[in-house]
Write a protein that holds these residues in place. Sequence first.
Motif, PDB file in Angstrom:
ATOM      1  N   GLY B 267     -17.901  -0.494  11.422  1.00 27.05           N
ATOM      2  CA  GLY B 267     -18.383  -1.752  10.860  1.00 27.05           C
ATOM      3  C   GLY B 267     -17.515  -2.305   9.740  1.00 27.05           C
ATOM      4  O   GLY B 267     -16.295  -2.309   9.844  1.00 27.05           O
ATOM      5  N   VAL B 268     -18.175  -2.765   8.678  1.00 21.98           N
ATOM      6  CA  VAL B 268     -17.458  -3.379   7.562  1.00 21.98           C
ATOM      7  C   VAL B 268     -16.501  -2.383   6.922  1.00 21.98           C
ATOM      8  O   VAL B 268     -15.407  -2.735   6.497  1.00 21.98           O
ATOM      9  N   HIS B 269     -16.920  -1.135   6.866  1.00 18.33           N
ATOM     10  CA  HIS B 269     -16.076  -0.083   6.295  1.00 18.33           C
ATOM     11  C   HIS B 269     -14.736  -0.025   7.038  1.00 18.33           C
ATOM     12  O   HIS B 269     -13.669  -0.064   6.424  1.00 18.33           O
ATOM     13  N   GLU B 270     -14.804   0.019   8.373  1.00 13.71           N
ATOM     14  CA  GLU B 270     -13.592   0.060   9.186  1.00 13.71           C
ATOM     15  C   GLU B 270     -12.742  -1.187   8.932  1.00 13.71           C
ATOM     16  O   GLU B 270     -11.534  -1.115   8.730  1.00 13.71           O
ATOM     17  N   SER B 271     -13.422  -2.334   8.908  1.00 19.38           N
ATOM     18  CA  SER B 271     -12.721  -3.586   8.684  1.00 19.38           C
ATOM     19  C   SER B 271     -12.043  -3.601   7.311  1.00 19.38           C
ATOM     20  O   SER B 271     -10.918  -4.090   7.157  1.00 19.38           O
ATOM     21  N   ALA B 272     -12.721  -3.025   6.311  1.00 25.25           N
ATOM     22  CA  ALA B 272     -12.136  -2.978   4.963  1.00 25.25           C
ATOM     23  C   ALA B 272     -10.874  -2.128   4.943  1.00 25.25           C
ATOM     24  O   ALA B 272      -9.940  -2.386   4.167  1.00 25.25           O
ATOM     25  N   LEU B 273     -10.819  -1.107   5.807  1.00 26.90           N
ATOM     26  CA  LEU B 273      -9.611  -0.277   5.884  1.00 26.90           C
ATOM     27  C   LEU B 273      -8.459  -1.074   6.495  1.00 26.90           C
ATOM     28  O   LEU B 273      -7.306  -0.958   6.072  1.00 26.90           O
ATOM     29  N   PHE B 274      -8.789  -1.900   7.512  1.00 22.38           N
ATOM     30  CA  PHE B 274      -7.746  -2.770   8.060  1.00 22.38           C
ATOM     31  C   PHE B 274      -7.272  -3.759   6.998  1.00 22.38           C
ATOM     32  O   PHE B 274      -6.095  -4.080   6.909  1.00 22.38           O
ATOM     33  N   ALA B 275      -8.217  -4.241   6.182  1.00 25.19           N
ATOM     34  CA  ALA B 275      -7.846  -5.147   5.094  1.00 25.19           C
ATOM     35  C   ALA B 275      -6.909  -4.435   4.112  1.00 25.19           C
ATOM     36  O   ALA B 275      -5.939  -5.026   3.614  1.00 25.19           O
ATOM     37  N   THR B 276      -7.186  -3.153   3.855  1.00 25.95           N
ATOM     38  CA  THR B 276      -6.284  -2.361   3.010  1.00 25.95           C
ATOM     39  C   THR B 276      -4.884  -2.361   3.636  1.00 25.95           C
ATOM     40  O   THR B 276      -3.876  -2.504   2.937  1.00 25.95           O
ATOM     41  N   GLY B 277      -4.851  -2.204   4.978  1.00 26.48           N
ATOM     42  CA  GLY B 277      -3.578  -2.227   5.691  1.00 26.48           C
ATOM     43  C   GLY B 277      -2.861  -3.554   5.535  1.00 26.48           C
ATOM     44  O   GLY B 277      -1.641  -3.591   5.340  1.00 26.48           O
ATOM     45  N   VAL B 278      -3.624  -4.658   5.593  1.00 24.39           N
ATOM     46  CA  VAL B 278      -3.007  -5.982   5.439  1.00 24.39           C
ATOM     47  C   VAL B 278      -2.382  -6.108   4.051  1.00 24.39           C
ATOM     48  O   VAL B 278      -1.238  -6.563   3.905  1.00 24.39           O
ATOM     49  N   VAL B 279      -3.116  -5.676   3.024  1.00 22.51           N
ATOM     50  CA  VAL B 279      -2.594  -5.751   1.652  1.00 22.51           C
ATOM     51  C   VAL B 279      -1.308  -4.917   1.532  1.00 22.51           C
ATOM     52  O   VAL B 279      -0.291  -5.373   0.992  1.00 22.51           O
ATOM     53  N   LEU B 280      -1.345  -3.697   2.084  1.00 26.43           N
ATOM     54  CA  LEU B 280      -0.178  -2.817   2.044  1.00 26.43           C
ATOM     55  C   LEU B 280       1.007  -3.465   2.758  1.00 26.43           C
ATOM     56  O   LEU B 280       2.145  -3.478   2.256  1.00 26.43           O
TER      57      LEU B 280
END
Lengths: 282, 305
Positions: B267-280
């Motif tokens: 869910g949102v948790h998984e999506s937030a990890l992808f967002a972390t990837g985008v920032v990185l």
Amino acid sequence: MRKLVQNAAFTVFWMAGLGAVLIMLSVVGYVVFKGFADITPEFFTTSPRGGLSGEGGIQSTIITTVYLVVLTLLVATPLGVGAGIYLVEYADQARSGFMKRITSAARFGVETLAGVPSIIFGLFGYALFVTALKLGFSLASAALAGSCLIIPVIIRTTEEALKAVPDSYREGSLALGASRWETIWKVILPSAFPGITTGIVLGAGRIVSETAIFFVTLGGSYRTPTSLLASGRSMALHVYYLAMETRAFDKAMATAAVLVVLVILMNLSINMISRRITRDTR
Amino acid sequence: MPHGRSTVKNRVENTMKTVLMISALSSVAIVFLIGFFTLKESIPAFRGIGPLNMLTEKVWRPGQDSYGILAMIAGSGLVTLGSVLIGVPLALGCAVFLAEVAPKWMAEIVRPSVELLAGIPSVVYGLFGMVVLVPLVRGIEVPGNTGFGLLSASVVLAVMILPTIASVAESALRSVPRSYYNGSLALGATRWETIWRVNIPAARSGILSAVVLGLGRALGETIAMIMVIGNSVIMPKALTGNPLSIFLSRARTLTGNIAVEISYATGVHESALFATGVVLFLLIMIVNTSARGLLKASIEGGRRK
């Protein structure tokens, strides 16, 4: 006085150079000596049995690593070598705007991918192969994600190998009436072959050393995979699990020692091939 | 029948050209797919939490729907800073040594050593860090110091970025025309004065791009960081009155955040990890683009002279 300053400065640089050698020796030396102290022949011929002390050897992880390297190269080599050939042998006849755009797009891709950290390849592999294509944590997902990592490596080395082939070969073959593809297939590729091989070995080395991508795509089962859709554990990944989850540092060190020796052998073979290339072209 | 043969030949020719063109596009296709999937998966997080909230919120607690990544940005930033402080002087020293100072036999020992450092798998560096460095750092007697943390991670990372920086900086130094060196010596400067006042300034932008490339490497390192940095999601802070003790604090990097949590997140948790990837990914793109710009400037600068 000026001589004195020079001597002082040069001493500092000697220390930096010696420092690098010392760091290499202490990392490699420590891992290899500590690791091989625990290695018996059974270590290579038995598989991990799981459990908290990290019992067993590394046979299944060696097999998984081999599967992974072979599968990755099967995907990445044709694409990478093909792209390299196109960029070197066809890009110069790019008169139309369309072909120019393809060439510059491909160059942009290679340059960008070179800087992408491996965990991003892993994240992408997880999203596309593991989840969207429903391949799950498996050899297939890991090999596809791994190919993305090494395609740019193979493209670059292929380009360099092809550029090293003298233009006179191309001109001679074309003048004798061969087509461009015949020239590439029968004249250029054979003489660029050793150089392309270094790229493939380099790619294989990256797969052997890579952990982050496989940590999020390969699953981590310590059993020998029996199908493309089975989960597995490469040697590098095994080191991680032994150190972080099982806390079996002796076994981790032993596996790491095998890994380091493997990497050194691969480096040596690349150096040998490139030395042969420079000798032949001379 | 020469006519028929040449048609077959043409057909082979055209087919091969198309096949090769398609493989040439594989690299862009991968870039595009990576961008597409990472962005697509991160949209729910950016929508639900808001990009600014994510970037400025310190607390990451997926169980309570707190998805701030500021602590991880600080962790990545500090460990990169630490590795640069330790690694850059050593790497640049190596580069100058290899390009200007070392006799040939010595260069033939140092260069393969540096190459080998580049080839050692990061999981091996991580293990070495856990087994050798962490116990050493634990010896520093400060309350709360576990050995796992920014200092151990910075040292490991410093060694890992050394080969990149040393080899790029060495080739930058080598591309300075020999005539500069000879001219300066002819004017009566010593070798050291020449290296310091002529060669290093002439290779300036190449050397800078080497450092920036190393920075990109440092930001992207994952496995070795997970193994030695402690992975606690906290804002790194000084353990004692001495501000330097911040490096004894445990931390988590952006890369580590993704790797540790992705396999079980939903869910949102998984999506937030992808967002972390985008920032990185954005951070690294900025760093690498500037390195490439500097490198181009240095090549053009060399030509102009």
